[in-house]
Design a protein around this motif. Sequence first.
Motif, PDB file in Angstrom:
ATOM      1  N   GLU A 136     -46.071 -23.693  33.141  1.00  0.00           N
ATOM      2  CA  GLU A 136     -45.194 -23.355  32.094  1.00  0.00           C
ATOM      3  C   GLU A 136     -43.758 -23.872  31.793  1.00  0.00           C
ATOM      4  OE1 GLU A 136     -45.274 -19.371  29.838  1.00  0.00           O
ATOM      5  OE2 GLU A 136     -46.408 -20.829  30.323  1.00  0.00           O
ATOM      6  N   GLU A 137     -43.090 -23.745  32.848  1.00  0.00           N
ATOM      7  CA  GLU A 137     -41.896 -24.263  32.075  1.00  0.00           C
ATOM      8  C   GLU A 137     -41.886 -25.580  31.346  1.00  0.00           C
ATOM      9  OE1 GLU A 137     -39.386 -25.268  35.930  1.00  0.00           O
ATOM     10  OE2 GLU A 137     -39.060 -23.181  36.187  1.00  0.00           O
ATOM     11  N   SER A 138     -42.929 -26.835  31.534  1.00  0.00           N
ATOM     12  CA  SER A 138     -43.064 -27.683  31.310  1.00  0.00           C
ATOM     13  C   SER A 138     -43.738 -27.786  29.423  1.00  0.00           C
ATOM     14  CB  SER A 138     -43.501 -28.615  30.949  1.00  0.00           C
ATOM     15  OG  SER A 138     -42.989 -29.076  32.755  1.00  0.00           O
ATOM     16  N   ARG A 139     -44.101 -26.431  29.105  1.00  0.00           N
ATOM     17  CA  ARG A 139     -44.669 -25.944  28.219  1.00  0.00           C
ATOM     18  C   ARG A 139     -44.004 -25.866  26.700  1.00  0.00           C
ATOM     19  NH1 ARG A 139     -46.804 -21.260  25.407  1.00  0.00           N
ATOM     20  NH2 ARG A 139     -45.597 -20.270  26.542  1.00  0.00           N
ATOM     21  N   LEU A 140     -42.772 -24.802  28.057  1.00  0.00           N
ATOM     22  CA  LEU A 140     -42.142 -24.728  26.245  1.00  0.00           C
ATOM     23  C   LEU A 140     -41.070 -24.599  26.181  1.00  0.00           C
ATOM     24  CD1 LEU A 140     -41.287 -21.217  29.109  1.00  0.00           C
ATOM     25  CD2 LEU A 140     -43.054 -20.829  26.560  1.00  0.00           C
TER      26      LEU A 140
END
Length: 318
Positions: A23-27
């Motif tokens: 999720e951090e990478s996606r953001l």
Amino acid sequence: MKSKSDLHDFYQNELLADLKRFEESRLEIVAKLRNAAIVLFVIALVVCMFILRSGVVIFGIIPIVLSLAAWVGLRQWYTRSYRMFFKTDVLGKLVKFIDESLEFKPKEYITREVYDASMLFSTKPDKYKGEDLVKGQLGKTKIAFSELHTQYTTRDSKGRTQTHTIFKGLFFLADFNKDFQGYTLVLPDYSQRLFGSFGQKLQGLFAFKGQLVKLEDLDFEKRFVVYASDQVEARYILTPSLMQRLTEFAEKTKKEVRISFVHSSVFVAISLKENLFEPRIYKTLLDFSAIEKYYDDLLMAIGIVEELNLNCRIWTKQ
């Protein structure tokens, strides 16, 4: 088969830590794409205004097209490694959760030789690609499936080429539970749906597919048309129980389904518009419903073994 309660526990205990990391990478990727879109839009706007002032209006669309192409390229570049790590770390674990015997290979797919051997599509593809291969053994049945996209090209009188899709969707292969030598093709019955009783007469024109097999199951006959190398063998394969299962499976998936039985193997092609196993870039990964959707899509393919009762080996084949 694992329950949805089991899936929720697996999500909490095994997947959530990985999903938070992704999720951090996606953001970060979404932020980069947003900034890139703003920069490309400003550049395209400035260049477009300059072109319009020069009086060459017809070229005003060029910077817009180039900006869109650049953004698509950047999107593929930013998401390439993210997609692969997601499939390996999350979907790979999800496949193992369903059954430990299964392997997930995101870069591999059903081979062209297997596709051709199925006899499901008469048009030979000029372009053949796929991804997301799952293979293994469920009970007594060896299976493999992947997403495939096959296409052919045409050329008009001016030499312009156009690409057409033959098949896009999920392609499934399994060891069938009966021995047989020839082939039986179970195809969507477009002619009867469109033309009724006249459509039944049209079915007999396709002799190149084999002998037209008329069966007694009315619901099955409304949905499918059957061609085979041998009438007796086709009836040996298509028992009343199997015809009912095939009809129910097609109604359950609500997709175009093609099935063939060739040299003791069963092939199933399910047409789909979307790619099943791609990570969502613009939606959070932390929503359980997203994992539930991947799980249901996997079960659609893996469940064919159960839907068609392939592990039942009451005949000579073991």
